[in-house]
Design a protein around this motif. Structure first.
Motif, PDB file in Angstrom:
ATOM      1  N   THR A 209      41.647  41.706  47.286  1.00 50.38           N
ATOM      2  CA  THR A 209      42.763  42.835  46.342  1.00 50.38           C
ATOM      3  C   THR A 209      42.092  43.984  45.952  1.00 50.38           C
ATOM      4  N   GLY A 210      40.064  43.948  45.712  1.00 49.08           N
ATOM      5  CA  GLY A 210      39.617  45.754  46.037  1.00 49.08           C
ATOM      6  C   GLY A 210      39.311  45.560  44.394  1.00 49.08           C
ATOM      7  N   VAL A 211      39.528  43.879  43.896  1.00 50.23           N
ATOM      8  CA  VAL A 211      38.521  43.630  42.547  1.00 50.23           C
ATOM      9  C   VAL A 211      37.133  43.005  42.432  1.00 50.23           C
TER      10      VAL A 211
ATOM     11  N   ARG B  88      38.022  42.139  34.796  1.00 54.37           N
ATOM     12  CA  ARG B  88      38.428  42.607  36.078  1.00 54.37           C
ATOM     13  C   ARG B  88      37.674  44.616  36.371  1.00 54.37           C
TER      14      ARG B  88
ATOM     15  N   LYS C 129      40.968  49.354  48.168  1.00 55.86           N
ATOM     16  CA  LYS C 129      39.978  47.889  49.072  1.00 55.86           C
ATOM     17  C   LYS C 129      38.959  47.805  50.027  1.00 55.86           C
TER      18      LYS C 129
ATOM     19  N   VAL D  14      45.116  50.500  44.469  1.00 57.74           N
ATOM     20  CA  VAL D  14      43.724  49.319  44.712  1.00 57.74           C
ATOM     21  C   VAL D  14      43.156  50.148  45.538  1.00 57.74           C
TER      22      VAL D  14
ATOM     23  N   TYR E 278      38.179  47.647  39.065  1.00 59.51           N
ATOM     24  CA  TYR E 278      37.967  47.897  39.945  1.00 59.51           C
ATOM     25  C   TYR E 278      38.850  49.552  40.010  1.00 59.51           C
TER      26      TYR E 278
ATOM     27  N   TYR F 285      33.804  40.006  44.082  1.00 55.81           N
ATOM     28  CA  TYR F 285      34.315  40.685  45.124  1.00 55.81           C
ATOM     29  C   TYR F 285      35.774  40.397  45.361  1.00 55.81           C
TER      30      TYR F 285
ATOM     31  N   ARG G 197      40.693  52.828  41.480  1.00 60.95           N
ATOM     32  CA  ARG G 197      42.262  52.478  41.443  1.00 60.95           C
ATOM     33  C   ARG G 197      43.111  54.319  42.016  1.00 60.95           C
TER      34      ARG G 197
ATOM     35  N   THR H 264      35.910  40.367  39.644  1.00 57.77           N
ATOM     36  CA  THR H 264      36.003  40.092  38.895  1.00 57.77           C
ATOM     37  C   THR H 264      34.887  39.081  38.186  1.00 57.77           C
TER      38      THR H 264
END
Length: 186
Positions: free
Chosen positions: A94-96, A156, A78, A76, A158, A90, A160, A98
């Motif tokens: 984690t770079g995610v 989620r 970041k 992922v 993100y 954000y 990748r 939610t």
């Protein structure tokens, strides 16, 4: 629809009357007031939410990298620096993103490849690819994402690396690689 047409007619008539009898400062003030009333009636004031959401309550993020990131298969991306992160959706570790509030969201990203290297990324919604970005050729290249998604609270979002190879994202203090998202409508 009738209300909007009526307001448009009144607005046209008001501008004609105002321009013949008032100063430009008063004319602008009246025009601003009329536009404000139209937006309230239409429910589009404050980003499409009428008066129900305030700026800090609107889910939005805008993040960036100011250094390169090496990516192995399925890593992922970041974006580790933050400009905006309303409601803390954000996570830089984690770079995610939610989703804190369900609704229709706009997501966009610009990601730069290393010079003369290929960069193949996907934007993910939970465990599903939504869009791909391929940058290749001579010099530094940018790939982009620009999508609108209907998402649920807890989903989620993100970016990748594609599964089959190691790659590297380029960025420096000019912040070439960015990722943003915000709620359009509930």
């Amino acid at each position: 629809m009738f209300v909007i047409q009526l307001i448009s007619l009144l607005l046209a008539a008001e501008i004609a009357v105002v321009s013949s009898s008032c100063s430009s400062k008063l004319e602008r003030s009246l025009f601003d007031d009329l536009i404000g009333m139209m937006l309230k009636l239409k429910g589009t004031e404050h980003g499409g939410h009428g008066n129900e959401m305030k700026l800090k309550e609107t889910p939005a993020f805008s993040v960036y990298r100011n250094s390169p990131q090496s990516l192995s298969s399925s890593t992922v991306v970041k974006f580790d620096r933050v400009w905006t992160n309303n409601l803390n959706g954000y996570d830089v570790s984690t770079g995610v993103f939610t989703v804190p509030v369900a609704g229709l969201y706009h997501f966009s990203a610009v990601v730069m490849s290393e010079s003369d290297k290929q960069l193949f990324l996907n934007l993910w919604h939970n465990d599903s690819k939504t869009a791909g970005s391929l940058s290749s050729g001579n010099g530094y290249k940018t790939g982009t994402f620009d999508v609108v998604l209907d998402v649920k609270k807890g989903d989620r979002i993100y970016i990748r690396c594609r599964d089959n190879n190691a790659q590297k994202i380029y960025s420096d203090t000019d912040n070439y690689s960015t990722f943003s998202g915000y709620l359009i409508a509930k």
